[in-house]
Design a protein around this motif. Structure first.
Motif, PDB file in Angstrom:
ATOM      1  N   ILE A 133      63.856  34.540  37.583  1.00 43.38           N
ATOM      2  CA  ILE A 133      64.687  34.519  36.387  1.00 43.38           C
ATOM      3  C   ILE A 133      63.997  35.372  35.330  1.00 43.38           C
ATOM      4  O   ILE A 133      62.774  35.333  35.185  1.00 43.38           O
ATOM      5  CB  ILE A 133      64.862  33.074  35.865  1.00 43.38           C
ATOM      6  N   GLY A 134      64.763  36.149  34.595  1.00 45.94           N
ATOM      7  CA  GLY A 134      64.192  37.028  33.582  1.00 45.94           C
ATOM      8  C   GLY A 134      64.498  36.560  32.167  1.00 45.94           C
ATOM      9  O   GLY A 134      65.533  35.944  31.913  1.00 45.94           O
ATOM     10  N   MET A 135      63.597  36.860  31.258  1.00 51.45           N
ATOM     11  CA  MET A 135      63.834  36.620  29.835  1.00 51.45           C
ATOM     12  C   MET A 135      63.119  37.707  29.040  1.00 51.45           C
ATOM     13  O   MET A 135      61.937  37.978  29.272  1.00 51.45           O
ATOM     14  CB  MET A 135      63.335  35.245  29.399  1.00 51.45           C
ATOM     15  N   VAL A 136      63.854  38.344  28.135  1.00 47.57           N
ATOM     16  CA  VAL A 136      63.299  39.392  27.295  1.00 47.57           C
ATOM     17  C   VAL A 136      63.218  38.878  25.864  1.00 47.57           C
ATOM     18  O   VAL A 136      64.196  38.338  25.337  1.00 47.57           O
ATOM     19  CB  VAL A 136      64.160  40.672  27.337  1.00 47.57           C
ATOM     20  N   ASP A 184      67.584  37.297  39.503  1.00 47.56           N
ATOM     21  CA  ASP A 184      68.879  36.725  39.886  1.00 47.56           C
ATOM     22  C   ASP A 184      69.725  36.373  38.664  1.00 47.56           C
ATOM     23  O   ASP A 184      70.948  36.238  38.775  1.00 47.56           O
ATOM     24  CB  ASP A 184      68.672  35.469  40.722  1.00 47.56           C
ATOM     25  N   GLY A 185      69.088  36.175  37.530  1.00 47.90           N
ATOM     26  CA  GLY A 185      69.796  35.826  36.304  1.00 47.90           C
ATOM     27  C   GLY A 185      68.843  35.923  35.132  1.00 47.90           C
ATOM     28  O   GLY A 185      67.635  36.097  35.312  1.00 47.90           O
ATOM     29  N   VAL A 186      69.395  35.811  33.923  1.00 49.64           N
ATOM     30  CA  VAL A 186      68.570  35.959  32.724  1.00 49.64           C
ATOM     31  C   VAL A 186      68.918  34.892  31.700  1.00 49.64           C
ATOM     32  O   VAL A 186      70.018  34.331  31.705  1.00 49.64           O
ATOM     33  CB  VAL A 186      68.739  37.353  32.073  1.00 49.64           C
ATOM     34  N   VAL A 187      67.950  34.625  30.825  1.00 54.02           N
ATOM     35  CA  VAL A 187      68.140  33.729  29.684  1.00 54.02           C
ATOM     36  C   VAL A 187      68.122  34.581  28.423  1.00 54.02           C
ATOM     37  O   VAL A 187      67.174  35.341  28.193  1.00 54.02           O
ATOM     38  CB  VAL A 187      67.031  32.672  29.622  1.00 54.02           C
ATOM     39  N   LEU A 188      69.182  34.477  27.626  1.00 56.50           N
ATOM     40  CA  LEU A 188      69.260  35.198  26.359  1.00 56.50           C
ATOM     41  C   LEU A 188      68.801  34.274  25.235  1.00 56.50           C
ATOM     42  O   LEU A 188      69.107  33.083  25.233  1.00 56.50           O
ATOM     43  CB  LEU A 188      70.695  35.658  26.075  1.00 56.50           C
TER      44      LEU A 188
END
Length: 342
Positions: free
Chosen positions: A68-71, A128-132
């Protein structure tokens, strides 16, 4: 790993168990078509050999990245305000680890640069997905992740355009709780030192602050925007103290701003809480380490992160979870607030 020190590959696992590479792959990826006994034997050998799948091979096979990605859109000047995000990420990781997912963090300087990170991640199938986080007015990110077909969940919100589901905090209720407290203590001149007012959660807090000031018929309700740095908080404090009717209570968006406000008040000869009461909208160990300890809104940020991660994993598993909202934070009253002097 073998005595040669060579990294084992899927072929080695299959040979050790005595099955085909396809069967070994099915066992590792939880796919049907093999017996429970074969799956058990494959997993045992994997543990013995210390095997880990190749990222590139997983991508080429169409498997999930299990990441999981988070910027975080931050500059060097605002990097000292991220204790909240450390707690958020810790809570997320607690859920992701149980699901055998990793968390990929990257820093960008603008929302536009953040969108480019998402484009790269999606093109490389890196996540697979991201948190904004930190939704802004006219924010390009929700539309971008939808166009990229990149599953996402908003930590905060809700998204006014309903493009991305959210796990939100009731900022209006939280600010109302703080204003009720200072009014009950007898304060009638209150200032709010907030973060950047293009952030939607700050806008909601400012609107709640203004409404509570009107509702309680307070004599003064000043809003002073900052960039979340100590320097800007100090400047805001000096500006509001120089006015003709300085506040007797100051509400701060987080503990970084609150510490700066306290230091500036003391440098100006003000006593906390005798002259000015100070409240933080984020509760961290910093608040209890201060003298006097800071009254603060306490939220379960770790639990918030866990809920955000669970929400996103549900989406990845084909669920369509609706927006959810965390419980309203609790106001923890400490030594920085007392009834105002006459």
């Amino acid at each position: 790993m073998g005595t040669t020190g060579k990294r084992p590959i899927l072929r080695d696992i299959a040979a050790r168990v005595g099955v085909s590479e396809t069967a070994a792959s099915f066992a590792l990826n939880g796919r049907p078509g093999i017996s429970d006994e074969t799956r058990r034997r494959v997993l045992e050998v994997v543990e013995e050999m210390g095997w880990r799948p190749s990222y590139a091979a997983r991508v080429l096979s169409g498997a999930r990245s299990r990441t999981i990605g988070m910027v975080l859109t931050r500059t060097a000047a605002t990097a000292d305000s991220d204790l909240f995000f450390m707690r958020l990420m810790t809570g997320m990781q607690a859920v992701l680890r149980r699901a055998q997912y990793g968390l990929l963090i990257q820093v960008a300087e603008t929302p536009e640069e953040e969108v480019e990170v998402y484009r790269t991640w999606q093109a490389e199938r890196r996540v697979d997905g991201v948190v904004l986080v930190d939704l802004r007015a006219d924010d390009p990110r929700p539309r971008a992740v939808v166009d990229l077909d990149l599953p996402a969940v908003l930590a905060g919100g809700p998204d006014p355009d309903a493009l991305v589901p959210s796990v939100s905090i009731d900022d209006t209720a939280a600010m109302t709780l703080v204003l009720d407290h200072v009014r009950e203590l007898g304060h009638r001149r209150v200032a709010y030192v907030c973060g950047p007012q293009d952030l939607l959660h700050v806008q909601r807090r400012v609107a709640a602050f203004d409404e509570a000031v009107r509702h309680h018929r307070l004599r003064q309700g000043s809003v002073l925007g900052t960039d979340f740095t100590s320097r800007s908080a100090a400047a805001a404090t000096r500006a509001v103290l120089d006015g003709p009717t300085p506040p007797t209570a100051i509400i701060c968006d987080n503990e970084v701003l609150a510490v700066s406000v306290v230091a500036t008040l003391r440098a100006l000869g003000q006593s906390i809480p005798d002259d000015v009461a100070v409240i933080s909208c984020e509760d961290t160990p910093v608040c209890t380490a201060m003298q006097p300890a800071l009254t603060a809104l306490h939220r379960d940020t770790h639990g918030f992160g866990s809920d955000v991660a669970a929400h996103l994993l549900g989406r990845l598993d084909g669920e369509t979870p609706a927006d959810s909202q965390e419980q309203t934070p609790e106001l923890v009253v400490r030594g920085s607030t007392v009834p105002a002097s006459a």
